[in-house]
Design an enzyme around this catalytic site. Structure first.
Site, PDB file in Angstrom:
ATOM      1  N   ASP A  93      29.071  40.992  45.057  1.00 51.10           N
ATOM      2  CA  ASP A  93      29.904  40.820  43.879  1.00 51.10           C
ATOM      3  C   ASP A  93      30.054  42.192  43.239  1.00 51.10           C
ATOM      4  OD1 ASP A  93      31.276  39.194  42.139  1.00 51.10           O
ATOM      5  OD2 ASP A  93      29.501  38.431  41.116  1.00 51.10           O
ATOM      6  N   ARG A 111      32.232  38.850  52.238  1.00 51.12           N
ATOM      7  CA  ARG A 111      32.305  37.847  51.180  1.00 51.12           C
ATOM      8  C   ARG A 111      33.377  36.811  51.505  1.00 51.12           C
ATOM      9  NH1 ARG A 111      32.060  38.142  44.821  1.00 51.12           N
ATOM     10  NH2 ARG A 111      32.820  36.055  44.362  1.00 51.12           N
ATOM     11  N   ARG A 169      26.428  34.720  47.022  1.00 46.21           N
ATOM     12  CA  ARG A 169      27.426  35.634  47.569  1.00 46.21           C
ATOM     13  C   ARG A 169      26.778  36.867  48.184  1.00 46.21           C
ATOM     14  NH1 ARG A 169      29.598  35.955  42.359  1.00 46.21           N
ATOM     15  NH2 ARG A 169      29.636  33.713  42.502  1.00 46.21           N
ATOM     16  N   ASP A 180      31.903  43.838  39.967  1.00 45.61           N
ATOM     17  CA  ASP A 180      32.639  43.529  38.739  1.00 45.61           C
ATOM     18  C   ASP A 180      32.904  44.799  37.955  1.00 45.61           C
ATOM     19  OD1 ASP A 180      32.592  40.715  39.064  1.00 45.61           O
ATOM     20  OD2 ASP A 180      30.583  40.602  38.212  1.00 45.61           O
TER      21      ASP A 180
HETATM   22  N1  ROI Z   1      22.439  35.545  38.747  1.00 44.44           N
HETATM   23  C1  ROI Z   1      21.831  36.742  38.866  1.00 44.44           C
HETATM   24  N2  ROI Z   1      20.529  36.836  38.610  1.00 44.44           N
HETATM   25  N3  ROI Z   1      22.517  37.856  39.256  1.00 44.44           N
HETATM   26  C2  ROI Z   1      23.855  37.789  39.517  1.00 44.44           C
HETATM   27  O1  ROI Z   1      24.467  38.827  39.864  1.00 44.44           O
HETATM   28  C3  ROI Z   1      24.527  36.569  39.382  1.00 44.44           C
HETATM   29  N4  ROI Z   1      25.852  36.462  39.620  1.00 44.44           N
HETATM   30  C4  ROI Z   1      26.499  35.318  39.475  1.00 44.44           C
HETATM   31  C5  ROI Z   1      25.813  34.064  39.035  1.00 44.44           C
HETATM   32  C6  ROI Z   1      26.023  32.990  40.071  1.00 44.44           C
HETATM   33  C7  ROI Z   1      26.406  33.640  37.694  1.00 44.44           C
HETATM   34  N5  ROI Z   1      24.384  34.245  38.853  1.00 44.44           N
HETATM   35  C8  ROI Z   1      23.776  35.444  38.995  1.00 44.44           C
HETATM   36  O2  ROI Z   1      27.811  35.285  39.682  1.00 44.44           O
END
Ligand code: ROI
Length: 166
Positions: free
Chosen positions: A97, A84, A94, A99
Site C-alpha cells: 500500500d 497487489r 495487501r 499512500d
Molecule cells: N493496519 C496496520 N497496522 N497498518 C496498515 O498499513 C494498515 N492498512 C490498512 C488497514 C487494513 C486499514 N489496516 C492497517 O489499509
C-alpha cells in the site's frame, strides 16, 4: 518546481519487509523525483479486520516535480508491479500500500485523491514514522505533528530490523 511529499508504505503479505524495501527502491527511481529520507520500519497489529497478518509500515519523504495525480498513478503502478490485487474485501490484507500522506501544503479533495490522507491524523503507524523523518512538520490546516502525536499513543507499534521481522 519541487514539492516535498510524504508517502506512507504498508504491507502484510509476501514478506512485508522486502516489499517495503523494493518499494523504496522504486520510489527512488521515479522520474523527476528524489527520495529524501525514509523512516525505520514498524510492525503493528492490523487496524480493521483482525484475521490477517501483522503489518509493517514506514514513511518516505520525496521531493518531486510530479503532480499529485501523476504521483498517484506512479505509486499505483508500483503497487501493481509488486503483485497487489484489488479485492472486494474492504481493509483486507495487501502486498503493498502506497499512500500520499501529504503533498506540500496542499489540500486536495478529488475523486481519486484526498490529501492530507484522510486517516493519517489518528494512526500511530503513520504518525510515528512520519515524526522520525519530519519532527517539526505542520499539517496544511496548521496543526503541528507533535500535537497529533500527543493524542495518539505509541501503543502496539514495534520498531523492527531485518533479523526480527517477517
Ligand atoms: N493496519 C496496520 N497496522 N497498518 C496498515 O498499513 C494498515 N492498512 C490498512 C488497514 C487494513 C486499514 N489496516 C492497517 O489499509
Amino acid at each position: 518546481m519541487m514539492t516535498r511529499a510524504y508517502i506512507g508504505l504498508g504491507s502484510n503479505l509476501d514478506t512485508p519487509l522486502s516489499q517495503l524495501r523494493s518499494a523504496l527502491k522504486a520510489l527512488a527511481a521515479l522520474p523527476d523525483t528524489t527520495l529524501v529520507s525514509q523512516s525505520s520500519f514498524y510492525a503493528s497489529d492490523p487496524l480493521g479486520p483482525a484475521d490477517q497478518p501483522r503489518y509493517v509500515n514506514a514513511v518516505a519523504a520525496l521531493d518531486t516535480a510530479l503532480s499529485p495525480l501523476t504521483l498517484l498513478d506512479a505509486l499505483q503502478a508500483i503497487e501493481l508491479e509488486q503483485g497487489r490485487t484489488r479485492k472486494a474485501e474492504r481493509w483486507g490484507p495487501r502486498t503493498l500500500d502506497l499512500d500520499i500522506l501529504l503533498y506540500g501544503e496542499q489540500q486536495l479533495d478529488e475523486p481519486r485523491l484526498r490529501v492530507p490522507h484522510y486517516h493519517m491524523h489518528a494512526r500511530a503507524f503513520v504518525l510515528y514514522p512520519l515524526a522520525e523523518i519530519a519532527p517539526q512538520l505542520n499539517l496544511p490546516d496548521g496543526r503541528a505533528l507533535t500535537e497529533l502525536l500527543n493524542a495518539c499513543p505509541f501503543v502496539g507499534l514495534e520498531r523492527v530490523t531485518e533479523t526480527q521481522c517477517c
